[in-house]
Write a protein that holds these residues in place. Structure first.
Motif, mmCIF file in Angstrom:
data_model
loop_
_atom_site.group_PDB
_atom_site.id
_atom_site.type_symbol
_atom_site.label_atom_id
_atom_site.label_comp_id
_atom_site.label_asym_id
_atom_site.label_seq_id
_atom_site.Cartn_x
_atom_site.Cartn_y
_atom_site.Cartn_z
ATOM 1 N N GLN A 5 -11.081 18.029 8.923
ATOM 2 C CA GLN A 5 -11.914 18.885 7.724
ATOM 3 C C GLN A 5 -13.392 17.576 7.840
ATOM 4 N N ILE A 6 -14.453 17.776 7.734
ATOM 5 C CA ILE A 6 -15.414 17.091 7.994
ATOM 6 C C ILE A 6 -15.280 15.962 6.986
ATOM 7 N N HIS A 7 -14.809 15.793 6.268
ATOM 8 C CA HIS A 7 -14.650 14.131 5.513
ATOM 9 C C HIS A 7 -13.690 13.421 6.363
ATOM 10 N N GLU A 8 -12.624 14.151 6.487
ATOM 11 C CA GLU A 8 -12.450 13.747 7.732
ATOM 12 C C GLU A 8 -12.990 12.753 8.819
ATOM 13 N N LEU A 9 -13.648 13.794 9.976
ATOM 14 C CA LEU A 9 -13.767 13.171 10.440
ATOM 15 C C LEU A 9 -14.736 12.276 10.283
ATOM 16 N N ARG A 10 -15.615 12.376 8.878
ATOM 17 C CA ARG A 10 -16.582 11.243 8.625
ATOM 18 C C ARG A 10 -16.246 9.747 7.743
ATOM 19 N N ASP A 11 -15.251 9.835 7.599
ATOM 20 C CA ASP A 11 -13.705 8.696 8.010
ATOM 21 C C ASP A 11 -13.495 7.915 8.587
ATOM 22 N N ILE A 12 -13.431 8.835 9.782
ATOM 23 C CA ILE A 12 -13.317 8.036 11.068
ATOM 24 C C ILE A 12 -14.425 7.298 11.726
ATOM 25 N N ASN A 13 -16.069 7.935 11.170
ATOM 26 C CA ASN A 13 -17.090 7.957 11.652
ATOM 27 C C ASN A 13 -17.071 5.829 10.618
#
Length: 113
Positions: A5-13
Motif C-alpha cells: 500500500q502507499i502508506h507502507e511505502l511512505r512509512d519506509i520512505n
C-alpha cells in the motif's frame, strides 16, 4: 498476498529520511566514508520508493525485498577503493531489509496499538 500500500511505502520512505537526518546530525569525522556510504544507501531507498509511488507500480512485499537484496549483493561484489564507504552502503540496505521484513503489513491493526 496483497500488494504494498502507499502508506507502507511512505512509512519506509519516512524511516529512510529519519535515518539520513540522524546521520547528518551525528556523523563522525573519524569514519566519514562509512557515514557517506550509509547516507547513499538510504538515498537509494528514498529514490526507489518515490519512483514506485510516482509510477503507481503495483508490487508485492517480497518483490520490494528482492530488489533491495539484489542491490545489496551488487554493492557487496563491486570493487570500491574505500571499503568503509561500501560497508556503509551495505549496512544501510541491510537495515532497510530488516525494517521491511519486521513490519506486520498483512495483519490488520487492532484498536489501542
Amino acid at each position: 498476498m496483497k500488494n504494498i500500500q502507499i502508506h507502507e511505502l511512505r512509512d519506509i520512505n519516512d524511516y529512510s529520511k529519519s535515518r539520513c537526518k540522524k546521520i547528518i546530525q551525528e556523523y563522525s569525522l573519524i569514519n566519514i566514508n562509512y557515514y557517506r556510504g550509509q547516507y547513499k544507501g538510504y538515498l537509494y531507498i528514498i529514490k526507489l520508493v518515490n519512483s514506485i509511488i510516482s509510477q503507481n507500480y503495483r508490487m508485492k512485499h517480497y518483490e520490494l525485498y528482492n530488489i533491495i537484496k539484489n542491490q545489496k549483493n551488487l554493492v557487496l561484489r563491486k570493487y570500491h577503493p574505500k571499503n568503509d564507504y561500501k560497508n556503509g552502503v551495505i549496512d544501510a540496505l541491510y537495515d532497510i531489509l530488516n525494517y521491511t521484513s519486521n513490519q506486520n503489513y498483512n495483519s490488520p491493526k487492532r484498536i489501542g496499538e
